[in-house]
Each structure stands twice: as structure tokens, then as C-alpha cells.
Design a protein around this motif. Structure first.
Motif, PDB file in Angstrom:
ATOM      1  N   VAL A 178       0.851  -1.185   0.000  1.00 36.40           N
ATOM      2  CA  VAL A 178       0.000   0.000   0.000  1.00 36.40           C
ATOM      3  C   VAL A 178       0.890   1.240   0.000  1.00 36.40           C
ATOM      4  N   PHE A 179       0.317   2.349  -0.443  1.00 33.06           N
ATOM      5  CA  PHE A 179       1.080   3.586  -0.610  1.00 33.06           C
ATOM      6  C   PHE A 179       1.498   4.163   0.742  1.00 33.06           C
ATOM      7  N   SER A 180       2.789   4.515   0.859  1.00 31.49           N
ATOM      8  CA  SER A 180       3.330   5.224   2.020  1.00 31.49           C
ATOM      9  C   SER A 180       2.984   4.510   3.327  1.00 31.49           C
ATOM     10  N   ARG A 181       3.437   3.290   3.438  1.00 30.22           N
ATOM     11  CA  ARG A 181       3.039   2.438   4.566  1.00 30.22           C
ATOM     12  C   ARG A 181       3.677   2.841   5.891  1.00 30.22           C
ATOM     13  N   ASP A 182       4.806   3.571   5.857  1.00 28.55           N
ATOM     14  CA  ASP A 182       5.540   3.858   7.086  1.00 28.55           C
ATOM     15  C   ASP A 182       5.027   5.073   7.849  1.00 28.55           C
ATOM     16  N   ARG A 183       4.404   5.984   7.131  1.00 28.69           N
ATOM     17  CA  ARG A 183       3.881   7.196   7.774  1.00 28.69           C
ATOM     18  C   ARG A 183       2.930   7.870   6.787  1.00 28.69           C
ATOM     19  N   VAL A 184       2.136   8.818   7.262  1.00 28.61           N
ATOM     20  CA  VAL A 184       1.306   9.586   6.337  1.00 28.61           C
ATOM     21  C   VAL A 184       2.232  10.468   5.501  1.00 28.61           C
ATOM     22  N   ASP A 185       2.161  10.342   4.184  1.00 33.60           N
ATOM     23  CA  ASP A 185       3.080  11.046   3.295  1.00 33.60           C
ATOM     24  C   ASP A 185       2.820  12.552   3.300  1.00 33.60           C
ATOM     25  N   VAL A 187     -18.781  13.141   0.692  1.00 32.48           N
ATOM     26  CA  VAL A 187     -17.374  13.230   0.288  1.00 32.48           C
ATOM     27  C   VAL A 187     -16.942  11.921  -0.366  1.00 32.48           C
ATOM     28  N   LEU A 188     -16.103  12.023  -1.398  1.00 33.42           N
ATOM     29  CA  LEU A 188     -15.501  10.851  -2.038  1.00 33.42           C
ATOM     30  C   LEU A 188     -13.986  10.995  -1.983  1.00 33.42           C
ATOM     31  N   ASP A 189     -13.320   9.987  -1.417  1.00 32.56           N
ATOM     32  CA  ASP A 189     -11.859   9.937  -1.379  1.00 32.56           C
ATOM     33  C   ASP A 189     -11.414   8.924  -2.430  1.00 32.56           C
ATOM     34  N   VAL A 190     -10.719   9.413  -3.466  1.00 30.83           N
ATOM     35  CA  VAL A 190     -10.312   8.569  -4.599  1.00 30.83           C
ATOM     36  C   VAL A 190      -8.870   8.121  -4.409  1.00 30.83           C
ATOM     37  N   GLY A 191      -8.662   6.792  -4.365  1.00 27.53           N
ATOM     38  CA  GLY A 191      -7.335   6.266  -4.095  1.00 27.53           C
ATOM     39  C   GLY A 191      -7.028   6.405  -2.613  1.00 27.53           C
ATOM     40  N   CYS A 192      -7.931   5.870  -1.787  1.00 26.79           N
ATOM     41  CA  CYS A 192      -7.902   6.172  -0.351  1.00 26.79           C
ATOM     42  C   CYS A 192      -6.739   5.537   0.393  1.00 26.79           C
ATOM     43  N   GLY A 193      -6.096   4.505  -0.209  1.00 30.94           N
ATOM     44  CA  GLY A 193      -5.037   3.828   0.534  1.00 30.94           C
ATOM     45  C   GLY A 193      -5.578   3.269   1.839  1.00 30.94           C
ATOM     46  N   TYR A 194      -4.766   3.318   2.894  1.00 31.75           N
ATOM     47  CA  TYR A 194      -5.229   2.787   4.184  1.00 31.75           C
ATOM     48  C   TYR A 194      -6.085   3.790   4.951  1.00 31.75           C
ATOM     49  N   GLY A 195      -6.303   5.014   4.372  1.00 30.78           N
ATOM     50  CA  GLY A 195      -7.391   5.830   4.860  1.00 30.78           C
ATOM     51  C   GLY A 195      -7.159   7.190   5.500  1.00 30.78           C
ATOM     52  N   PRO A 196      -5.939   7.727   5.558  1.00 28.90           N
ATOM     53  CA  PRO A 196      -5.763   8.974   6.321  1.00 28.90           C
ATOM     54  C   PRO A 196      -6.594  10.154   5.831  1.00 28.90           C
ATOM     55  N   ILE A 197      -6.712  10.347   4.516  1.00 28.96           N
ATOM     56  CA  ILE A 197      -7.461  11.497   3.990  1.00 28.96           C
ATOM     57  C   ILE A 197      -8.957  11.316   4.247  1.00 28.96           C
ATOM     58  N   GLY A 198      -9.500  10.181   3.841  1.00 30.31           N
ATOM     59  CA  GLY A 198     -10.934   9.944   3.967  1.00 30.31           C
ATOM     60  C   GLY A 198     -11.400   9.886   5.408  1.00 30.31           C
ATOM     61  N   LEU A 199     -10.612   9.286   6.282  1.00 27.81           N
ATOM     62  CA  LEU A 199     -11.026   9.180   7.691  1.00 27.81           C
ATOM     63  C   LEU A 199     -10.970  10.544   8.370  1.00 27.81           C
ATOM     64  N   THR A 200     -10.002  11.372   8.003  1.00 27.81           N
ATOM     65  CA  THR A 200      -9.994  12.744   8.529  1.00 27.81           C
ATOM     66  C   THR A 200     -11.215  13.502   8.016  1.00 27.81           C
ATOM     67  N   ALA A 201     -11.523  13.326   6.733  1.00 32.72           N
ATOM     68  CA  ALA A 201     -12.718  13.979   6.163  1.00 32.72           C
ATOM     69  C   ALA A 201     -13.975  13.553   6.905  1.00 32.72           C
ATOM     70  N   ALA A 202     -14.040  12.275   7.297  1.00 30.42           N
ATOM     71  CA  ALA A 202     -15.209  11.772   8.017  1.00 30.42           C
ATOM     72  C   ALA A 202     -15.356  12.436   9.382  1.00 30.42           C
ATOM     73  N   LYS A 203     -14.240  12.744  10.019  1.00 27.85           N
ATOM     74  CA  LYS A 203     -14.288  13.483  11.290  1.00 27.85           C
ATOM     75  C   LYS A 203     -14.814  14.899  11.062  1.00 27.85           C
ATOM     76  N   LEU A 204     -14.412  15.521   9.936  1.00 32.59           N
ATOM     77  CA  LEU A 204     -14.825  16.898   9.645  1.00 32.59           C
ATOM     78  C   LEU A 204     -16.288  16.939   9.189  1.00 32.59           C
ATOM     79  N   ALA A 205     -16.685  15.950   8.391  1.00 32.84           N
ATOM     80  CA  ALA A 205     -18.076  15.868   7.896  1.00 32.84           C
ATOM     81  C   ALA A 205     -18.862  14.938   8.815  1.00 32.84           C
ATOM     82  N   ASP A 206     -18.912  15.289  10.101  1.00 29.72           N
ATOM     83  CA  ASP A 206     -19.483  14.359  11.072  1.00 29.72           C
ATOM     84  C   ASP A 206     -21.001  14.223  10.954  1.00 29.72           C
TER      85      ASP A 206
END
Length: 198
Positions: free
Chosen positions: A36-43, A61-80
Motif C-alpha cells: 500500500v502507498f506510504s506504509r511507514d507514515r502519512v506522506d 465526500v468521495l476519497d479517490v485512491g484512499c489507501g489505508y485511509g488517512p485522507i478519507g477518515l480525517t474527512a469523516a471526522k470533519l463531515a461528522d
């Protein structure tokens, strides 16, 4: 031939690891893996996008190419009060994103395996977020821009992070050809954040 992170079914042996990261004032606990992309830390590119993205509380919200999830999961916190759909062609990444959503107690998300937008046809979103898979090639990246336009509600926004040396000038040109308004919201360490408004 080594697997790329945009492979549908990475064949590399699993070697999971865990780390925590603070994003937009929330502490997240992530599990990542080989393939998976950037497995060691959030790039850095994803971090810059996360810092800049503007997500209304009730957004779809749609996260395209979500990887293991940092962008989309943060968006989910913001779009609660909204919902985030996260898609990735990589089955291993999608599985990790599901597990990371569960591990962090995030319920307003749905994660799907999708070749570009194949799993979200005929849906509508207020915001599309992408740190596009540059190594998949320019054709795929530009499809993310143009086909994403069709999935956005009127006035919807696509937020993109892209590195100058990996095609930011041509990405900007493609966005400008497709969207009503395109702004460079931030630029740092060779990365640009573009907001394109339908």
C-alpha cells in the motif's frame, strides 16, 4: 515484477505495522501493510491536502485512491453529519481502510474496491479528494479529474495534491479545461494543492 500500490491484488507477503498520527486535531491509529502507498507514515502530500481541505459538516465526500485511509477518515471526522465514501483499486488498501475506520470508531464511511470510479457510478458528491496515483500514469490521473466532474453536484469541489515534478503543470491545465474555477490553495516543498469548482 514488484507490485505497485495501484495493483488490484498485491501479492507481497503481509508485514503489518501500526502507528499513530495527529490529523486536524484528532489522533488516529493506523494499521498499514506491504503493497500500500506510504506504509511507514502519512506522506507529505496527503498531510498537505488534509491540512488545507475544506469539508462542510454535512458534505457527501468521495476519497479517490484512499489507501489505508488517512485522507478519507480525517474527512469523516470533519463531515461528522455527512458521509464519506472511500475507493481504491487495491483490495489490501481497502481492507486496511475498513479496519482503520473501525479501529478509530468512525462510522460515517463506506469503503469500496473500485477501478477509478466504477463502484460509484450514478452517485453524487459535494467534495472529491484525491492524492492521485501518479505511477498509474497520466491517463488515469486525468480520468480522475474529468470523470470526477460528472460525479460532483453543481458547485461541488475537487481537491487535488500533486507534485510539480510529477505532473502538476499538466494536471492544472487539465483541471482548468474541465472545471469552472481552479485555484492553487497552497504550495509547499514542490507540492501543490488545487481546488477545482464545478
Amino acid at each position: 515484477m514488484a507490485d505497485h500500490y495501484y495493483t488490484n491484488k498485491p501479492g507481497a507477503a503481509h508485514d503489518e505495522q501500526h502507528f499513530s498520527f495527529d490529523l486536524r486535531g484528532h489522533e488516529f491509529h493506523f494499521t498499514t501493510d506491504v503493497g500500500v502507498f506510504s506504509r511507514d507514515r502519512v506522506d507529505f502530500g496527503s498531510l498537505l491536502l488534509i491540512e488545507n481541505m475544506e469539508i462542510p459538516k454535512q458534505a457527501r465526500v468521495l476519497d479517490v485512491g484512499c489507501g489505508y485511509g488517512p485522507i478519507g477518515l480525517t474527512a469523516a471526522k470533519l463531515a461528522d453529519e455527512g458521509k464519506v465514501t472511500m475507493i481504491d483499486v487495491n483490495e489490501r488498501a481497502a481492507d486496511l481502510a475498513r479496519r482503520n475506520a473501525e479501529r478509530n470508531g468512525i462510522r460515517n464511511v463506506e469503503i469500496r474496491v473500485s477501478d477509478v470510479y466504477s463502484a460509484v457510478q450514478n452517485e453524487s458528491f459535494d467534495v472529491i479528494l484525491t492524492n492521485p496515483p501518479i505511477r498509474a500514469g497520466k491517463e488515469i490521473v486525468h480520468r480522475i479529474f474529468t470523470e470526477g466532474y460528472e460525479l460532483l453536484a453543481d458547485g461541488g469541489e475537487m481537491w487535488v495534491v500533486i507534485q510539480k515534478k510529477q505532473g502538476a503543470p499538466s494536471a492544472l491545465k487539465k483541471l482548468q479545461e474541465t472545471y469552472r474555477q481552479v485555484d492553487e490553495v497552497d504550495r509547499e516543498k514542490g507540492y501543490s494543492i488545487f481546488r477545482a469548482v464545478k
